[in-house]
Design a protein around this motif. Structure first.
Motif, PDB file in Angstrom:
ATOM      1  N   ILE A 204      47.352  39.674  45.555  1.00 46.17           N
ATOM      2  CA  ILE A 204      46.052  40.338  45.423  1.00 46.17           C
ATOM      3  C   ILE A 204      45.180  39.438  44.562  1.00 46.17           C
ATOM      4  O   ILE A 204      45.448  39.253  43.368  1.00 46.17           O
ATOM      5  CB  ILE A 204      46.184  41.726  44.782  1.00 46.17           C
ATOM      6  N   ASP A 205      44.153  38.863  45.175  1.00 48.47           N
ATOM      7  CA  ASP A 205      43.280  37.933  44.458  1.00 48.47           C
ATOM      8  C   ASP A 205      42.014  38.644  44.014  1.00 48.47           C
ATOM      9  O   ASP A 205      41.249  39.140  44.838  1.00 48.47           O
ATOM     10  CB  ASP A 205      42.915  36.747  45.347  1.00 48.47           C
ATOM     11  N   ILE A 206      41.793  38.718  42.690  1.00 45.13           N
ATOM     12  CA  ILE A 206      40.634  39.432  42.144  1.00 45.13           C
ATOM     13  C   ILE A 206      39.586  38.464  41.588  1.00 45.13           C
ATOM     14  O   ILE A 206      38.787  38.829  40.736  1.00 45.13           O
ATOM     15  CB  ILE A 206      41.069  40.428  41.049  1.00 45.13           C
ATOM     16  N   THR A 207      39.583  37.236  42.107  1.00 41.14           N
ATOM     17  CA  THR A 207      38.584  36.263  41.663  1.00 41.14           C
ATOM     18  C   THR A 207      37.171  36.786  41.881  1.00 41.14           C
ATOM     19  O   THR A 207      36.274  36.550  41.062  1.00 41.14           O
ATOM     20  CB  THR A 207      38.771  34.930  42.417  1.00 41.14           C
ATOM     21  N   GLY A 208      36.970  37.520  42.969  1.00 37.89           N
ATOM     22  CA  GLY A 208      35.633  38.019  43.287  1.00 37.89           C
ATOM     23  C   GLY A 208      35.301  39.365  42.683  1.00 37.89           C
ATOM     24  O   GLY A 208      34.235  39.924  42.950  1.00 37.89           O
ATOM     25  N   VAL A 209      36.191  39.901  41.854  1.00 36.17           N
ATOM     26  CA  VAL A 209      35.915  41.181  41.186  1.00 36.17           C
ATOM     27  C   VAL A 209      35.186  40.880  39.875  1.00 36.17           C
ATOM     28  O   VAL A 209      35.722  40.192  39.013  1.00 36.17           O
ATOM     29  CB  VAL A 209      37.221  41.959  40.909  1.00 36.17           C
ATOM     30  N   PRO A 210      33.960  41.363  39.723  1.00 30.26           N
ATOM     31  CA  PRO A 210      33.159  40.972  38.547  1.00 30.26           C
ATOM     32  C   PRO A 210      33.716  41.447  37.216  1.00 30.26           C
ATOM     33  O   PRO A 210      33.694  40.716  36.236  1.00 30.26           O
ATOM     34  CB  PRO A 210      31.783  41.590  38.828  1.00 30.26           C
ATOM     35  N   THR A 211      34.210  42.666  37.168  1.00 31.83           N
ATOM     36  CA  THR A 211      34.725  43.217  35.917  1.00 31.83           C
ATOM     37  C   THR A 211      35.984  44.025  36.184  1.00 31.83           C
ATOM     38  O   THR A 211      36.182  44.544  37.282  1.00 31.83           O
ATOM     39  CB  THR A 211      33.691  44.137  35.230  1.00 31.83           C
ATOM     40  N   VAL A 212      36.824  44.098  35.163  1.00 30.79           N
ATOM     41  CA  VAL A 212      38.028  44.910  35.239  1.00 30.79           C
ATOM     42  C   VAL A 212      38.008  45.901  34.088  1.00 30.79           C
ATOM     43  O   VAL A 212      37.947  45.507  32.921  1.00 30.79           O
ATOM     44  CB  VAL A 212      39.306  44.037  35.156  1.00 30.79           C
ATOM     45  N   ASP A 213      38.001  47.192  34.409  1.00 31.30           N
ATOM     46  CA  ASP A 213      38.079  48.222  33.379  1.00 31.30           C
ATOM     47  C   ASP A 213      39.355  49.030  33.602  1.00 31.30           C
ATOM     48  O   ASP A 213      40.192  48.680  34.441  1.00 31.30           O
ATOM     49  CB  ASP A 213      36.835  49.127  33.404  1.00 31.30           C
ATOM     50  N   THR A 214      39.496  50.075  32.836  1.00 31.91           N
ATOM     51  CA  THR A 214      40.716  50.883  32.948  1.00 31.91           C
ATOM     52  C   THR A 214      40.912  51.430  34.352  1.00 31.91           C
ATOM     53  O   THR A 214      42.026  51.427  34.881  1.00 31.91           O
ATOM     54  CB  THR A 214      40.673  52.043  31.935  1.00 31.91           C
TER      55      THR A 214
END
Length: 291
Positions: A204-214
């Motif tokens: 699962i590649d989250i390079t393109g996810v701008p922010t990670v919250d809870t």
């Protein structure tokens, strides 16, 4: 009310062609040209539905009456068609409102010598036409919402492709914000591909996810858990420094989950775990230039 309905029924029964021609003329003026074939067909069908409703003693002040069902179906179909073609809600309701003037003119010719009856009939006809126009707007909005929802679903499916990187290795590049609906879609697509391909590793590649919250982290962990229940292993790539700091700050526990900074690093780990060995060979010779 019966008298008003009878007057409109008589008008449509005896002067249908004149009312139809005047209505189509109003539509042509509104469109700046000639009434379209769709409008011509729609006006004829709707007048027939109105006349049938009046002959069935339909309440002229209540378009929700059962006898107007055929008229409602026609307007709903018209609204759906116009919404799909990109017309506005105002254009759709204007189609119905253009019927007012021909009906008013016809009633004036019939009841010109009876001012009280004319006023009452015009008021009731106006109420009916307004109700029809409001119905078209509601049907139009419902159709637009359905179109938007379908387009959003299609965009979600396009934005979360499951890619086969190698035998037994799948990858899902995530782009944009993760929410419950999107996570569910990703999970279903990924699990199905695991079953179809017999893959044992999913990246699962989250390079393109701008922010990670809870919330985003919880969605990722749920996906990881589902993948493990399918007997496969999960690697999360695209852990940038800012995201790593956020995860630590939020106290999110990713223990037991393999994480990598880039998709390339994740693929190298996946290849190794899958039993593949990649070595660098000699670069291919450059073919001589043509004379």
């Amino acid at each position: 009310m019966k008298q008003n309905s009878a007057a409109v029924e008589t008008l449509l029964a005896q002067h249908r062609e004149q009312v139809l021609a005047e209505w189509q003329s109003e539509l042509a003026v509104a469109s700046g040209g000639r009434a379209s074939n769709t409008d011509v067909q729609g006006t004829a069908q709707l007048l027939e539905a109105l006349l049938a409703g009046l002959r069935a003693n339909g309440r002229i002040d209540d378009f929700n009456d059962k006898v107007w069902e055929a008229g409602r179906d026609l307007l709903a179909s018209l609204s759906r068609s116009r919404a799909a073609q990109g017309s506005t809600a105002a254009d759709t309701s204007r189609f119905v409102l253009a019927l007012k003037k021909p009906l008013f003119s016809g009633l004036q010719r019939m009841l010109g010598n009876e001012p009280a009856a004319l006023l009452s009939a015009v008021w009731d006809v106006s109420t009916l036409i307004d109700s029809m126009a409001q119905f078209t707007v509601t049907a139009y909005q419902r159709t637009r919402e359905e179109i938007i929802a379908r387009q959003q679903q299609e965009l979600l499916e396009l934005s979360t492709p499951v890619i086969k990187l190698w035998d037994g290795v799948l990858a899902v590049p995530m782009i944009g914000t993760l929410d419950s609906g999107r996570t569910q879609l990703v999970m279903e697509a990924l699990l199905q591909r695991i079953v179809d391909t017999g893959s044992t590793i999913a990246i699962i590649d989250i390079t393109g996810v701008p922010t990670v919250d809870t919330l985003v982290a919880q969605h990722l962990l749920k996906t990881v858990t589902a993948i493990r229940l399918m007997g496969a292993e999960c690697i999360i790539s695209g852990i940038r420094p800012q995201i790593a700091q956020t995860i630590v700050h939020l106290g999110i526990d990713l223990q037991g989950v393999i994480t990598k900074a880039t998709l390339a690093d994740a693929l190298a780990v996946a290849m190794k775990r899958a039993g593949f060995s990649v070595s660098r060979g000699k670069p291919a010779a450059t073919p001589p230039a043509a004379a």
